[in-house]
Scaffold this motif. Structure first.
Motif, PDB file in Angstrom:
ATOM      1  N   TRP A  40      12.503 -36.742  33.069  1.00  0.00           N
ATOM      2  CA  TRP A  40      11.977 -36.962  31.741  1.00  0.00           C
ATOM      3  C   TRP A  40      12.142 -38.617  31.282  1.00  0.00           C
ATOM      4  CZ3 TRP A  40      14.181 -38.077  26.965  1.00  0.00           C
ATOM      5  CH2 TRP A  40      13.204 -37.857  25.848  1.00  0.00           C
ATOM      6  N   SER A  41      13.144 -39.126  31.778  1.00  0.00           N
ATOM      7  CA  SER A  41      13.221 -40.644  31.441  1.00  0.00           C
ATOM      8  C   SER A  41      12.288 -41.359  32.061  1.00  0.00           C
ATOM      9  CB  SER A  41      14.722 -40.893  31.744  1.00  0.00           C
ATOM     10  OG  SER A  41      15.741 -40.282  30.775  1.00  0.00           O
ATOM     11  N   VAL A  42      12.097 -41.102  33.488  1.00  0.00           N
ATOM     12  CA  VAL A  42      11.156 -41.712  34.367  1.00  0.00           C
ATOM     13  C   VAL A  42       9.701 -41.483  33.857  1.00  0.00           C
ATOM     14  CG1 VAL A  42      10.204 -41.980  36.511  1.00  0.00           C
ATOM     15  CG2 VAL A  42      12.528 -41.932  36.292  1.00  0.00           C
ATOM     16  N   ALA A  43       9.384 -40.354  33.636  1.00  0.00           N
ATOM     17  CA  ALA A  43       8.232 -39.854  33.149  1.00  0.00           C
ATOM     18  C   ALA A  43       7.900 -40.759  31.820  1.00  0.00           C
ATOM     19  CB  ALA A  43       7.828 -38.534  32.994  1.00  0.00           C
ATOM     20  N   ARG A  44       8.746 -40.650  30.928  1.00  0.00           N
ATOM     21  CA  ARG A  44       8.542 -41.357  29.655  1.00  0.00           C
ATOM     22  C   ARG A  44       8.399 -42.825  29.915  1.00  0.00           C
ATOM     23  NH1 ARG A  44      11.701 -40.490  24.192  1.00  0.00           N
ATOM     24  NH2 ARG A  44       9.759 -41.491  23.472  1.00  0.00           N
ATOM     25  N   ALA A  45       9.051 -43.587  30.553  1.00  0.00           N
ATOM     26  CA  ALA A  45       9.125 -44.928  30.943  1.00  0.00           C
ATOM     27  C   ALA A  45       7.740 -45.216  31.564  1.00  0.00           C
ATOM     28  CB  ALA A  45      10.096 -45.367  31.590  1.00  0.00           C
ATOM     29  N   ASN A  46       7.288 -44.377  32.558  1.00  0.00           N
ATOM     30  CA  ASN A  46       5.943 -44.580  33.210  1.00  0.00           C
ATOM     31  C   ASN A  46       4.851 -44.654  32.152  1.00  0.00           C
ATOM     32  OD1 ASN A  46       7.145 -45.634  35.661  1.00  0.00           O
ATOM     33  ND2 ASN A  46       7.253 -43.420  36.483  1.00  0.00           N
ATOM     34  N   GLN A 101      -0.108 -35.037  28.957  1.00  0.00           N
ATOM     35  CA  GLN A 101      -0.858 -34.252  29.862  1.00  0.00           C
ATOM     36  C   GLN A 101      -0.058 -33.363  30.805  1.00  0.00           C
ATOM     37  OE1 GLN A 101      -2.337 -37.648  32.371  1.00  0.00           O
ATOM     38  NE2 GLN A 101      -3.846 -38.528  31.069  1.00  0.00           N
ATOM     39  N   GLY A 102      -0.926 -32.670  31.375  1.00  0.00           N
ATOM     40  CA  GLY A 102      -0.268 -31.479  32.157  1.00  0.00           C
ATOM     41  C   GLY A 102       1.123 -31.470  32.947  1.00  0.00           C
ATOM     42  N   VAL A 155      11.913 -37.101  42.144  1.00  0.00           N
ATOM     43  CA  VAL A 155      11.118 -37.778  41.318  1.00  0.00           C
ATOM     44  C   VAL A 155       9.895 -38.443  41.600  1.00  0.00           C
ATOM     45  CG1 VAL A 155      11.472 -39.432  39.302  1.00  0.00           C
ATOM     46  CG2 VAL A 155      12.697 -37.500  39.488  1.00  0.00           C
ATOM     47  N   PRO A 156      10.230 -39.406  42.656  1.00  0.00           N
ATOM     48  CA  PRO A 156       8.860 -40.083  43.181  1.00  0.00           C
ATOM     49  C   PRO A 156       7.570 -39.487  43.502  1.00  0.00           C
ATOM     50  CG  PRO A 156      10.864 -40.948  44.176  1.00  0.00           C
ATOM     51  CD  PRO A 156      11.276 -39.586  43.616  1.00  0.00           C
ATOM     52  N   VAL A 157       7.795 -38.111  43.844  1.00  0.00           N
ATOM     53  CA  VAL A 157       6.633 -37.516  44.128  1.00  0.00           C
ATOM     54  C   VAL A 157       6.063 -36.410  43.134  1.00  0.00           C
ATOM     55  CG1 VAL A 157       6.442 -37.930  46.665  1.00  0.00           C
ATOM     56  CG2 VAL A 157       7.970 -36.060  45.795  1.00  0.00           C
ATOM     57  N   VAL A 158       6.791 -36.112  42.092  1.00  0.00           N
ATOM     58  CA  VAL A 158       6.712 -35.471  40.967  1.00  0.00           C
ATOM     59  C   VAL A 158       5.312 -35.954  40.247  1.00  0.00           C
ATOM     60  CG1 VAL A 158       7.420 -34.256  38.785  1.00  0.00           C
ATOM     61  CG2 VAL A 158       8.744 -34.314  40.598  1.00  0.00           C
ATOM     62  N   PRO A 159       4.086 -35.366  40.229  1.00  0.00           N
ATOM     63  CA  PRO A 159       3.012 -36.234  39.296  1.00  0.00           C
ATOM     64  C   PRO A 159       3.536 -35.829  37.789  1.00  0.00           C
ATOM     65  CG  PRO A 159       2.757 -33.443  40.218  1.00  0.00           C
ATOM     66  CD  PRO A 159       3.967 -33.871  40.495  1.00  0.00           C
ATOM     67  N   GLU A 160       3.167 -37.142  37.199  1.00  0.00           N
ATOM     68  CA  GLU A 160       3.545 -37.175  35.619  1.00  0.00           C
ATOM     69  C   GLU A 160       2.088 -37.479  35.058  1.00  0.00           C
ATOM     70  OE1 GLU A 160       5.560 -40.893  36.169  1.00  0.00           O
ATOM     71  OE2 GLU A 160       7.441 -39.912  36.879  1.00  0.00           O
ATOM     72  N   PHE A 161       1.020 -37.704  35.586  1.00  0.00           N
ATOM     73  CA  PHE A 161      -0.333 -37.724  35.027  1.00  0.00           C
ATOM     74  C   PHE A 161      -1.279 -36.767  35.760  1.00  0.00           C
ATOM     75  CE2 PHE A 161       1.886 -41.889  34.974  1.00  0.00           C
ATOM     76  CZ  PHE A 161       1.945 -42.207  33.650  1.00  0.00           C
ATOM     77  N   ALA A 162      -2.493 -36.665  34.714  1.00  0.00           N
ATOM     78  CA  ALA A 162      -3.321 -35.779  35.485  1.00  0.00           C
ATOM     79  C   ALA A 162      -4.279 -36.281  36.448  1.00  0.00           C
ATOM     80  CB  ALA A 162      -4.365 -35.333  34.367  1.00  0.00           C
ATOM     81  N   ASP A 163      -4.081 -37.897  36.627  1.00  0.00           N
ATOM     82  CA  ASP A 163      -4.755 -38.613  37.571  1.00  0.00           C
ATOM     83  C   ASP A 163      -3.757 -39.448  38.318  1.00  0.00           C
ATOM     84  OD1 ASP A 163      -4.291 -40.406  35.528  1.00  0.00           O
ATOM     85  OD2 ASP A 163      -6.188 -41.385  35.542  1.00  0.00           O
ATOM     86  N   VAL A 164      -4.065 -40.277  39.075  1.00  0.00           N
ATOM     87  CA  VAL A 164      -3.335 -41.354  39.928  1.00  0.00           C
ATOM     88  C   VAL A 164      -3.734 -42.579  39.314  1.00  0.00           C
ATOM     89  CG1 VAL A 164      -2.701 -42.225  42.208  1.00  0.00           C
ATOM     90  CG2 VAL A 164      -3.187 -39.949  42.055  1.00  0.00           C
TER      91      VAL A 164
END
Length: 1018
Positions: free
Chosen positions: A526-532, A875-876, A958-967
């Motif tokens: 969650w911290s990584v996703a929020r930062a990105n 996003q999803g 975490v490096p390969v968990v998708p965080e956005f609907a696109d790349v």
């Protein structure tokens, strides 16, 4: 009935334990129901966000009918549109009230002038959607309102009579549109005025829409082309996911009837709905993967709690067996109370899930997102109830099978070993799952390649680590037997032996490891996703907020910003131009370097140095601009060695503000001294001498050779002629650009220009007030010798990268940043394709927009980095990570509660042991140390193993968990371990549990009494 009453009395007698089982069972059911509830709510949120972020045409249905003013097409299109909508009920229900409009293309100007193109528009209730700057709104026939930019550029005034297609109208007021990109204006190009270059043959200018009541529009000549239109936009508060199939069908049917009777429909709504559906579908798999892991965790916790509760009732079950109660009634007595609690937990869990998801939606989903109970939610609740009942039966069966003597034994000499088969099967399954995920690229892959299956990795890693840890713990305790026998005191001696004796302690370690392993992973993910999400939004927007604006005609936006913000720390003006190269777009930003460095978002990996150091490279030393203000220009020139068929003509190239380059013919040059004068269209200033060139009379071609010495440049103002400093003593300030021109050199009394031009050559010299090749900060690799990119006028502009990085604020991965002044001088102020923006610092968000409007700047659109960050977080894939965090937090809370309940349930038996040891002479402090060390070791070990396993899972997945609907193309995503939030979370839990364990140990010591040794165990 007697058994039921007995069970109910037993539940009331053990009401504390019964309440704990009910709470945990309810939370297990709630966790199961949360999945389908959250999935539906997240889908509704994605639908709302997609529609809200679409262009107006993506959520608007536009019906229009072309005709003439005399044919009056507006009533016809209203009737045809309403008739067609009645055939598509879902679309008709979801569309808002119609907005009628009628548009006439016109020429508007003061009487006696040619006029400029401008749409004459009637739009229903337009007075409510504009801000009247001067005068009043046009409500009477024959009156109009004009935009502030049109008023300034055409020098009109309120009350003036204009001619619109030959009809007289009166300017009633001046307007500025409210929310010009909003739904009311439906994406119509009403406010797209642009200025012409003023050069013959170039495209002329146009004006913003002239708004008028319907009577004024209908008073136009009857044969004038007119378009009637009806716009309806989707009501985002009404639309639901369940409407999408019928809505798509209606849109296809509605668009299929477009063109009948001349009624044409335009909308991109169907493509926007398809995009929303695609993003929503990406939610399903990650949410299910997260839900499975959370359910397993909750099931384990419930199993632990029920097992502890069943063991606490062991003496009661043994007493029932001694009294000859039949086996069936004994089973009912041992299990019925738990099953009743599970049955009660189903509706309670459903309500808790509904409340939890409602709160989660209010905090993290799109505003107004509904939370809807569906059939899937009910099935999940029933399934969870059956799973909880199964856990209760499995946990209670061991107590029911245990012999009476074993039930009354106060302590077992050694824990019964957990069957190895279960551990082997689960461990091999976890390792096999990780291998499969690795082969599919779901773990251990390079960042940038994403897979939702990576969300399974943490559960597998944590489960395997928990099984191993629970096996290792007894061995570690046995290894400490000898050490605690020789040293460390009696407290440690008792603690390690007690952990090795009781099987429930090992189950507790297993559950704690799984729970806090998932918490560690979810916190880091969650911290990584929020930062990105933050970095991506701020990189794309560029600053805290970016305002797309239109400055007052004849005013430079940078001058306005400098005046409003003398500190240079609140705002900066940025001019943007976009070039399309196939499917890619290349962005050019013209910035104020010092201000930009203070306000733009910057990350250390964007460039080789800090942004202030890099922007210093955008402004090399150049000649100062030669500004002109007056009604005439005069140039003194001495000519030598003139060789031409006819006297050459000297032309001054004058850059006009917003008007481009205007050639001012000074006159023919003859051998000897010449004083040349011409009209200068700059009485109020705003002009700049860009250079000079030598030309021939029209339609003639011949070679030219000459040496000209420019002695003086002067302009005439109201007070007479005055000399202009034109760098005539500095040869470096002038640059030859045209064929036949040689380098300028300083002469005895001026600047010497020598030419050897062919028949069609145009010798030209430019003042070097801007570099020939603009230094730039580039996103992405660029050639060392520079590139060409579309400038502020759409024409090719040479730039050279002085620094490059993977991303730049405002341009992402494709674009360049240059000095705004240099870019404007390169196109001589003719910014035909420029988007003017103001970038704001966080401290200026509340006040600066109002100050801009007070200065006459029209704000067309606002982009907020915070708003864009929130959109990315909704996003999803990001929502699945949020659900993982919330569920893991709930699981950790349940595990901690289970640990506390474990202490409570084992307390009754522990009091006998404590009383016996006190009777043998052990001090209370020693017993407290033993209790505290035992429970602390158990919890710290479980939490430590789980946290370490969660961190390993985070590094892998975490490096390969998708965080956005696109790349995202930029900026580069950062996946480093966010150890701070993980450590803070674990430390907080350990600190809380340390206090709880201390309180529990003290309570046990207080309740242990010597007279308990005379009691029979309950």
């Amino acid at each position: 009935m007697h058994d039921v009453r007995l069970v109910l009395r037993g539940m009331w007698f053990r009401r504390g334990v019964s309440l704990a089982v009910l709470v945990i069972a309810s939370l297990v059911v709630g966790a199961a129901v949360t999945g389908p509830l959250f999935l539906r709510a997240a889908g509704e949120s994605v639908l709302r966000d997609t529609l809200a972020q679409a262009l107006p045409i993506g959520r608007t249905m536009n019906d229009h009918l072309a005709g003439s003013v005399g044919s009056n097409p507006l009533p016809q299109v209203v009737h045809l549109s309403s008739a067609r909508l009645r055939q598509v009920p879902t679309l008709n229900r979801l569309l808002g009230s119609p907005v009628e409009s009628m548009q006439v293309e016109a020429l508007a100007g003061a009487p006696g002038t040619t006029g400029n193109p401008a749409p004459l528009v009637y739009r229903a209730e337009f007075c409510s959607h504009v801000r009247i700057v001067q005068g009043r709104c046009a409500e009477r026939a024959g009156s109009v309102i004009v935009s502030a930019s049109a008023l300034a550029s055409q020098h009109w005034h309120v009350g003036q009579t204009l001619m619109v297609n030959g009809r007289r109208v009166t300017v009633a007021g001046v307007y500025a549109p409210l929310d010009p990109t909003g739904d009311y204006w439906a994406g119509h190009p009403y406010f797209t005025a642009y200025s012409g270059s003023g050069v013959a043959g170039d495209m002329g200018g146009s004006l913003d829409a002239i708004l008028a009541p319907l009577a004024t529009v209908r008073a136009q000549p009857g044969d004038t082309a007119a378009t009637g239109a009806v716009d309806r936009y989707l009501d985002l508060d009404k639309i639901r996911l369940t409407d999408l199939p019928a809505l798509k069908h209606d849109l296809l049917a509605y668009s299929g009837s477009s063109g009948l009777n001349g009624n044409v429909s335009d909308s991109a709504m169907l493509s926007v709905l398809m995009e929303a559906t695609e993003v929503k579908d990406k939610l399903t798999v990650p949410v299910l993967l997260v839900e499975v892991q959370l359910l397993v965790l909750c099931w384990l916790i419930l199993f632990l709690v029920v097992a502890n509760a069943s063991e606490a009732r062991g003496p009661e079950v043994a007493l029932a067996k001694l009294r000859g109660v039949p086996p069936g009634r004994t089973v009912a007595f041992g299990l019925l109370d738990t099953l009743v609690l599970v049955a009660l937990a189903v509706p309670i869990g459903l309500v808790l899930a509904l409340a939890g998801v409602t709160g989660l939606a209010a905090l993290n989903l799109a505003p107004g997102t509904p939370v809807v109970l569906t059939a899937a939610s009910g099935l999940a609740a029933l399934g969870a109830g059956l799973g909880a009942a199964t856990a209760a039966v499995l946990a209670g069966s061991r107590t029911l099978r245990r012999p009476v003597v074993e039930q009354w034994r106060r302590a077992t000499r050694r824990a019964r070993s957990r069957p190895w088969a279960i551990d082997v099967v689960v461990g091999l399954a976890s390792i096999g799952g990780l291998i499969v995920l690795a082969r599919r690229g779901a773990v251990g892959a390079e960042p940038g390649s994403t897979s939702v299956l990576a969300l399974l990795a943490p559960g597998l890693v944590v489960l395997a680590a928990a099984l191993v840890g629970s096996r290792v713990l007894p061995g570690l305790c046995r290894a400490g037997f000898g050490l605690t026998r020789r040293q460390g005191g009696l407290g440690g001696f008792l603690a390690v032996r007690h952990i090795g004796r009781r099987p429930t302690t090992l189950r507790l370690a297993l559950v704690l490891s799984v729970a806090f392993g998932l918490v560690a992973f979810a916190t880091d993910a969650w911290s990584v996703a929020r930062a990105n999400a933050h970095d991506r939004a701020w990189t794309e927007v560029g600053a805290a907020a970016v305002l797309t604006v239109t400055p007052p005609p004849g005013k430079d936006l940078a001058d306005i910003v400098d005046r409003l913000d003398p500190s240079g720390r609140q705002a900066t003006a940025v001019s943007a131009a976009t070039e399309y190269r196939g499917s890619d777009q290349l962005q050019l930003l013209g910035v104020q370097p010092e201000r930009f460095a203070r306000i733009a978002f910057w990350r250390g990996d964007f460039g080789p140095a800090a942004l202030p150091r890099l922007t210093e490279r955008l402004t090399p030393r150049v000649a100062s601009p030669v500004k002109l203000a007056g009604d005439r220009i005069r140039v003194a020139v001495f000519a030598r060695h003139v060789s031409a068929a006819r006297p050459p003509v000297l032309v001054a190239d004058v850059a006009q503000a917003e008007g481009g380059l205007a050639p001012i013919s000074l006159g023919a040059v003859h051998e000897g001294a010449n004083t040349l004068t011409a009209e200068l269209p700059c009485p109020a200033g705003g002009c700049r001498l860009a250079g000079v060139h030598v030309d021939r009379p029209a339609a003639t071609f011949y070679p030219i050779g000459a040496t000209l010495e420019l002695n003086r440049v002067s302009v005439r103002t109201g007070t007479g002629w005055r000399s202009v400093p034109a760098h005539l003593s500095d040869g470096q300030a002038w640059r030859p650009t045209g064929e036949g021109a040689t380098a300028a050199t300083p002469g005895t009394s001026g600047l010497t220009l020598t030419m050897h031009a062919g028949d069609a050559d145009t010798p030209t010299w430019r003042i070097t007030d801007a570099p020939a090749v603009l230094p730039a900060l580039a996103a992405g690799p660029t050639p060392a010798d520079g590139v060409r990119i579309a400038g502020l006028n759409g024409q090719s502009l040479p730039v050279r990268a002085v620094a490059a990085g993977p991303a730049m604020p405002g341009v992402g991965a494709h674009g360049v940043i240059v000095d705004r002044t240099s870019a404007q001088r390169a196109v001589h102020g003719f910014n035909t394709v420029t988007s003017e923006t103001v970038w704001l610092a966080p401290s200026a968000l509340d006040t600066f927009p109002r100050r801009l409007e007070a200065a006459g700047v029209a704000i067309l659109d606002t982009s907020s980095a915070a708003h864009q960050t929130a959109l990315y977080e909704r996003q999803g894939p990001a929502l699945a990570i949020l659900l993982f965090l919330a569920g893991a937090g709930l699981g950790a809370l349940l595990a901690a509660g289970g640990a506390v309940l474990h202490l409570h349930l084992t307390g009754r038996r522990r009091t006998y042991e404590l009383a016996a040891m006190s009777a043998l002479g052990l001090r209370r402090a020693t017993l407290f140390t033993a209790l505290y060390a035992e429970q602390s070791l158990l919890m710290v070990f479980g939490i430590g193993v789980g946290a370490a396993a969660g961190i390993v899972g985070a590094v892998l997945a975490v490096p390969v968990v998708p965080e956005f609907a696109d790349v995202p193309a930029a900026p580069p995503m950062l996946y480093g371990l966010h150890s701070g939030p993980v450590l803070v979370t674990v430390a907080a839990v350990v600190a809380v549990l340390a206090v709880v364990v201390a309180a529990s140990s003290i309570n046990l010591l207080r309740t242990s009494r010597f007279d308990q040794l005379r009691e029979a165990p309950a």
